[in-house]
Design a protein around this motif. Sequence first.
Motif, PDB file in Angstrom:
ATOM      1  N   TRP A  88       7.934  -0.265  32.221  1.00 22.07           N
ATOM      2  CA  TRP A  88       9.305  -0.316  32.726  1.00 22.07           C
ATOM      3  C   TRP A  88       9.567   0.890  33.613  1.00 22.07           C
ATOM      4  O   TRP A  88       9.229   2.017  33.254  1.00 22.07           O
ATOM      5  CB  TRP A  88      10.270  -0.303  31.556  1.00 22.07           C
ATOM      6  CG  TRP A  88      11.671  -0.731  31.779  1.00 22.07           C
ATOM      7  CD1 TRP A  88      12.212  -1.377  32.856  1.00 22.07           C
ATOM      8  CD2 TRP A  88      12.745  -0.569  30.849  1.00 22.07           C
ATOM      9  NE1 TRP A  88      13.552  -1.622  32.641  1.00 22.07           N
ATOM     10  CE2 TRP A  88      13.905  -1.139  31.416  1.00 22.07           C
ATOM     11  CE3 TRP A  88      12.844   0.006  29.587  1.00 22.07           C
ATOM     12  CZ2 TRP A  88      15.138  -1.141  30.774  1.00 22.07           C
ATOM     13  CZ3 TRP A  88      14.060   0.001  28.935  1.00 22.07           C
ATOM     14  CH2 TRP A  88      15.195  -0.578  29.527  1.00 22.07           C
ATOM     15  N   ASN A 119       6.761  -4.023  36.850  1.00 20.96           N
ATOM     16  CA  ASN A 119       5.909  -3.358  35.854  1.00 20.96           C
ATOM     17  C   ASN A 119       4.449  -3.725  36.139  1.00 20.96           C
ATOM     18  O   ASN A 119       4.154  -4.447  37.084  1.00 20.96           O
ATOM     19  CB  ASN A 119       6.353  -3.742  34.431  1.00 20.96           C
ATOM     20  CG  ASN A 119       6.343  -5.248  34.229  1.00 20.96           C
ATOM     21  OD1 ASN A 119       5.384  -5.938  34.568  1.00 20.96           O
ATOM     22  ND2 ASN A 119       7.428  -5.772  33.674  1.00 20.96           N
ATOM     23  N   ASN A 159       4.157   1.688  40.912  1.00 24.19           N
ATOM     24  CA  ASN A 159       4.616   2.531  39.812  1.00 24.19           C
ATOM     25  C   ASN A 159       4.193   3.979  40.017  1.00 24.19           C
ATOM     26  O   ASN A 159       4.899   4.892  39.603  1.00 24.19           O
ATOM     27  CB  ASN A 159       4.115   1.984  38.475  1.00 24.19           C
ATOM     28  CG  ASN A 159       4.910   0.770  38.052  1.00 24.19           C
ATOM     29  OD1 ASN A 159       6.115   0.854  37.845  1.00 24.19           O
ATOM     30  ND2 ASN A 159       4.247  -0.365  37.954  1.00 24.19           N
TER      31      ASN A 159
END
Length: 182
Positions: A88, A119, A159
């Motif tokens: 997350w 994610n 990410n």
Amino acid sequence: MLKKASFPVFLLAIVMANAASAQDFKLSSSSIAEGTQLASSFVFAGFGCEGGNQSPQLSWSGAPEGTKSFAITAYDPDAPTGSGWWHWNAVNIPASVTSLELGASGDGKMPAGTVEIANDYGAAGFGGACPPPGEVHRYVFTVHALATDRLELPENPSNALAGFMIGANTIESARITAVYNR
């Protein structure tokens, strides 16, 4: 001129003040607790796992002075990928927000302006725990107090990039580390 003994006392005072400040920023949850096993509601639905894929309830308090927004991350440092697994990344949470409801991710209950990044499963929002069978993994839920109103990220950032930008703008962070095995 400082006396020889006063310099270490001065440094100790600075260290103690910084430690007290860091202890003021706290993350709590009615859903998860430090060192405890995640419930099945926080487990991914897929990849051989059967869970509710729900984001946990989170609350934070004691944000440091200068906080302009928050970011929430959930990360598994034990994933056998060489770079862990991002479950997350939610950024641009307004500074006025101090909690997220159970299941807020994916249910349209995230605060206005919040951006949920894809994610490592490839879907935007929370992706639950799903370690390989027989392995115990840690899941680090972190709230980051940021010194900027908004992280300027491109569309569909990785990410790694989101993590870099969060880290570059973090004033303080607070975390809860839970575990899961199957």
